[in-house]
Write an enzyme that holds these catalytic residues in place. Structure first.
Site, PDB file in Angstrom:
ATOM      1  N   HIS A   1     -14.763 -55.937  24.350  1.00 24.08           N
ATOM      2  CA  HIS A   1     -14.934 -56.944  25.394  1.00 24.08           C
ATOM      3  C   HIS A   1     -15.452 -58.222  24.729  1.00 24.08           C
ATOM      4  CE1 HIS A   1     -19.175 -56.031  24.977  1.00 24.08           C
ATOM      5  NE2 HIS A   1     -18.955 -54.766  25.299  1.00 24.08           N
TER       6      HIS A   1
HETATM    7  P1  TYD Z   1     -21.493 -51.859  27.212  1.00 23.96           P
HETATM    8  O1  TYD Z   1     -22.017 -53.200  26.856  1.00 23.96           O
HETATM    9  O2  TYD Z   1     -20.212 -51.785  27.995  1.00 23.96           O
HETATM   10  O3  TYD Z   1     -21.358 -50.969  25.893  1.00 23.96           O
HETATM   11  P2  TYD Z   1     -20.351 -51.221  24.669  1.00 23.96           P
HETATM   12  O4  TYD Z   1     -20.238 -52.704  24.503  1.00 23.96           O
HETATM   13  O5  TYD Z   1     -20.984 -50.574  23.517  1.00 23.96           O
HETATM   14  O6  TYD Z   1     -19.072 -50.569  25.024  1.00 23.96           O
HETATM   15  O7  TYD Z   1     -22.647 -51.089  27.977  1.00 23.96           O
HETATM   16  C1  TYD Z   1     -22.541 -49.729  28.360  1.00 23.96           C
HETATM   17  C2  TYD Z   1     -23.379 -49.506  29.600  1.00 23.96           C
HETATM   18  O8  TYD Z   1     -24.757 -49.768  29.359  1.00 23.96           O
HETATM   19  C3  TYD Z   1     -22.969 -50.381  30.774  1.00 23.96           C
HETATM   20  O9  TYD Z   1     -22.983 -49.590  31.942  1.00 23.96           O
HETATM   21  C4  TYD Z   1     -24.061 -51.414  30.881  1.00 23.96           C
HETATM   22  C5  TYD Z   1     -25.267 -50.746  30.280  1.00 23.96           C
HETATM   23  N1  TYD Z   1     -26.132 -51.702  29.557  1.00 23.96           N
HETATM   24  C6  TYD Z   1     -27.339 -52.101  30.103  1.00 23.96           C
HETATM   25  O10 TYD Z   1     -27.725 -51.685  31.207  1.00 23.96           O
HETATM   26  N2  TYD Z   1     -28.134 -52.979  29.401  1.00 23.96           N
HETATM   27  C7  TYD Z   1     -27.751 -53.486  28.193  1.00 23.96           C
HETATM   28  O11 TYD Z   1     -28.497 -54.290  27.576  1.00 23.96           O
HETATM   29  C8  TYD Z   1     -26.476 -53.079  27.639  1.00 23.96           C
HETATM   30  C9  TYD Z   1     -25.996 -53.615  26.327  1.00 23.96           C
HETATM   31  C10 TYD Z   1     -25.714 -52.187  28.352  1.00 23.96           C
END
Ligand code: TYD
Length: 134
Positions: free
Chosen positions: A49
């Site tokens: 993303h």
């Molecule tokens: P995401 O950023 O989509 O993970 P990646 O980039 O590694 O694929 O985050 C995964 C999940 O965690 C999503 O439901 C949001 C949550 N999250 C938080 O609540 N706080 C945060 O600081 C982050 C980075 C993610």
């Protein structure tokens, strides 16, 4: 500032080495949030993303992994495998993390608090926002 590896201080000591970063000396932004990614099963990919506004700095505190950045046109791979440097990721870069080694630990600091509206999860939408048309 473009995506780039930022080398961190390394205080070599026979008792064990020490590295650090602080704003604004090593980082080009103020830290608002810290999170980490760990226990990644072999072959898994994280990320995939872009962020509209937030910037990040990513360090492989343990083990190794690759960060692939795409500006909408070209892709660049950064391999992180030392705890004394990290990757600066500006806003509006599509990014994914892959090739995690066993027991790797990715430390990520950001200049924004968590905001789901800051995510761009569709690559075509990302390219449109970057004004890249294929
Ligand atoms: P995401 O950023 O989509 O993970 P990646 O980039 O590694 O694929 O985050 C995964 C999940 O965690 C999503 O439901 C949001 C949550 N999250 C938080 O609540 N706080 C945060 O600081 C982050 C980075 C993610």
């Amino acid at each position: 500032m473009k995506p780039q590896i930022i080398k961190l201080p390394k205080i070599v000591d026979p008792r064990g080495n020490l590295s650090f970063f602080e704003s604004p000396r090593q980082l080009p932004f103020e830290i608002a949030r810290t999170y980490w990614i760990y226990d990644v099963p072999g072959g898994e990919t994280r990320g995939s993303h872009a962020f509209r506004e937030q910037q990040e700095f990513i360090v492989a505190l343990s083990g190794s992994f690759d960060v692939i950045l795409n500006d909408g046109e070209t892709e660049e791979k950064f391999s992180l495998n030392r705890s004394y440097y990290g990757l600066y990721v500006p806003k509006m870069y599509w990014r994914r993390l892959e090739n995690f080694s066993t027991n790797s630990l990715a430390l990520i600091v950001s200049d924004k608090r968590f905001d789901t509206n800051d995510y761009i999860r569709n690559f075509e939408e990302f390219k449109k926002l970057k004004n890249v048309f294929s």
